[in-house]
Design an enzyme around this catalytic site. Sequence first.
Site, PDB file in Angstrom:
ATOM      1  CE  LYS A 192      -3.722   3.134  -2.327  1.00 54.72           C
ATOM      2  NZ  LYS A 192      -3.528   3.291  -0.874  1.00 54.72           N
TER       3      LYS A 192
ATOM      4  CE  LYS B  12       1.037   1.378  -3.216  1.00 50.93           C
ATOM      5  NZ  LYS B  12       1.179   1.249  -1.794  1.00 50.93           N
TER       6      LYS B  12
ATOM      7  CG  HIS C  12      -1.535  -4.034   4.411  1.00 50.78           C
ATOM      8  ND1 HIS C  12      -1.091  -3.487   3.233  1.00 50.78           N
ATOM      9  CD2 HIS C  12      -2.661  -3.346   4.736  1.00 50.78           C
ATOM     10  CE1 HIS C  12      -1.899  -2.516   2.848  1.00 50.78           C
ATOM     11  NE2 HIS C  12      -2.854  -2.400   3.747  1.00 50.78           N
TER      12      HIS C  12
ATOM     13  CD  GLU D  95       1.996  -1.389   0.408  1.00 45.92           C
ATOM     14  OE1 GLU D  95       2.514  -1.075  -0.692  1.00 45.92           O
ATOM     15  OE2 GLU D  95       0.831  -1.116   0.710  1.00 45.92           O
TER      16      GLU D  95
ATOM     17  CD  GLU E 284      -1.177  -4.310  -0.421  1.00 48.52           C
ATOM     18  OE1 GLU E 284      -0.005  -4.166  -0.824  1.00 48.52           O
ATOM     19  OE2 GLU E 284      -1.974  -3.372  -0.295  1.00 48.52           O
TER      20      GLU E 284
HETATM   21  P1  PGA Z   1      -4.636   0.111   1.752  1.00 48.88           P
HETATM   22  O1  PGA Z   1      -3.071   0.045   1.590  1.00 48.88           O
HETATM   23  O2  PGA Z   1      -5.260  -0.367   0.493  1.00 48.88           O
HETATM   24  O3  PGA Z   1      -4.907  -0.775   2.931  1.00 48.88           O
HETATM   25  O4  PGA Z   1      -4.962   1.556   2.020  1.00 48.88           O
HETATM   26  C1  PGA Z   1      -2.437   0.384   0.405  1.00 48.88           C
HETATM   27  C2  PGA Z   1      -1.471   1.505   0.598  1.00 48.88           C
HETATM   28  O5  PGA Z   1      -1.341   2.074   1.706  1.00 48.88           O
HETATM   29  O6  PGA Z   1      -0.838   1.912  -0.375  1.00 48.88           O
HETATM   30 ZN    ZN Z   2       0.217   3.576   0.844  1.00 43.06          ZN
END
Ligand code: PGA
Ligand code: ZN
Length: 424
Positions: free
Chosen positions: A342, A393, A160, A169, A210
């Site tokens: 997710k 998040k 990212h 992150e 992000e």
């Molecule tokens: P991604 O990253 O949406 O690029 O998969 C988010 C994460 O790893 O939590």
């Molecule tokens: Zn992740």
Amino acid sequence: MIKRIWSREILDSRGVPTVECYCQLDDGRFATASVPAGTSTGSHEALELRDKDNPRYHGEGVLKACENINTILGPALVGMDPTKQIEIDQKLISLDGTENKSKYGGNAILAISMVVCKVGAISQNKALYAWINDLAVQKGIAKGIKTPTPLLNMINGGLHGAGNLDFQEFWMIPATNKKFSEGLQMGVEIYHTIGDNLTRRGAIHSVGHEGGYAPNLFTNADAFEVFVESVRQTNYALGRDVFLGLDVAANSFYKDGDYTIRDRSSSLSDDQLLDYYKELISSYKLAILEDPFQEDAWDSWKKVYKELAGTAIIVGDDILVTNPKRLQKAIEEKACNGAVIKPNQIGTISETLDVVKMAKDANWKLVTSHRSGETNDTFIADFSVGIASDYAKFGAPARGERVAKYNRLTAIEIELDYFSGIRK
Ligand code: PGA
Ligand code: ZN
């Protein structure tokens, strides 16, 4: 009754195509929903259908997924009651018939599942988060909603970032006794302070996917140093008001049995990396550690859980991919005590709720999450409240597609305060 389902290709926050879906009811009311997409995706996720052999958008187009909605999946649902979410999702799953939704695309299927959830709420004049909680109750999850604690992604690295830091992150986590809006405000103040400090060091490079800073620093630990320095310059105390956390996203720097990070001159074994996490946790008050090892390193996950789960929450993302089978294995093998949620990793709202139920029954913490490729859809904010997620998040407290979700959470907080009489 569902009258029409239609979809089109739109762009996400990275300028990459994604699916938007529209659903109209027979009384004329309608909703739209759009699906996010990951950059550092786990290999066990539902398949995101892209027009690979078509050169438009470098093969990233989603015309085929849209066509699957417009000609097959959408027409199959016409006439159905939009409040029958579980039935509708089941129909989508059986029409596709594959393990990873590769026939029609997880992106096509989730777009419909989300928009049906939205019109389901509209048809009953319910707030989306309240309807999601009703669906959660149908799945056996306890009734009850709450606004989550935000995991604010201040510094972006890995896939990212700008190619400098290895860890993906670096989060600021407000103490869980803070209201959502209070935690968000603290996060914004710290975000701007970090920006000032990086500018002063000449380390600002850009922002990542992000919205967190993607600085030029010497090591990953240096990012924590800037972070700690910045918190000290505010009125907040680290370890009391504010904690730090990390999504390592270790898949991205794992190769042939070793992990390579700029903090060490030679590659690290799993045990050496674990030792480094122990140092980081004690030096920087890390409260949550996500994806410390690659997605199939089950033995190392068991070890990190055994040694660190009492100190930090060990959260699985790429290892679990919101998949009931992988979650079951992780519960049985004691690999983590927190799950990233997710919906696009599994592909329907109902299956996502199944995973939420399993994680809650195991007393795990829930981290409801956006993806690095986002749209301005705020569905995931309502979802986090509807399942009473512990954490959410949604990236940095900056960039439109990220703050849309945080702003939706402050709106929900006001609404809930009003209903409970805290706010007049
Ligand atoms: P991604 O990253 O949406 O690029 O998969 C988010 C994460 O790893 O939590
Ligand atoms: Zn992740």
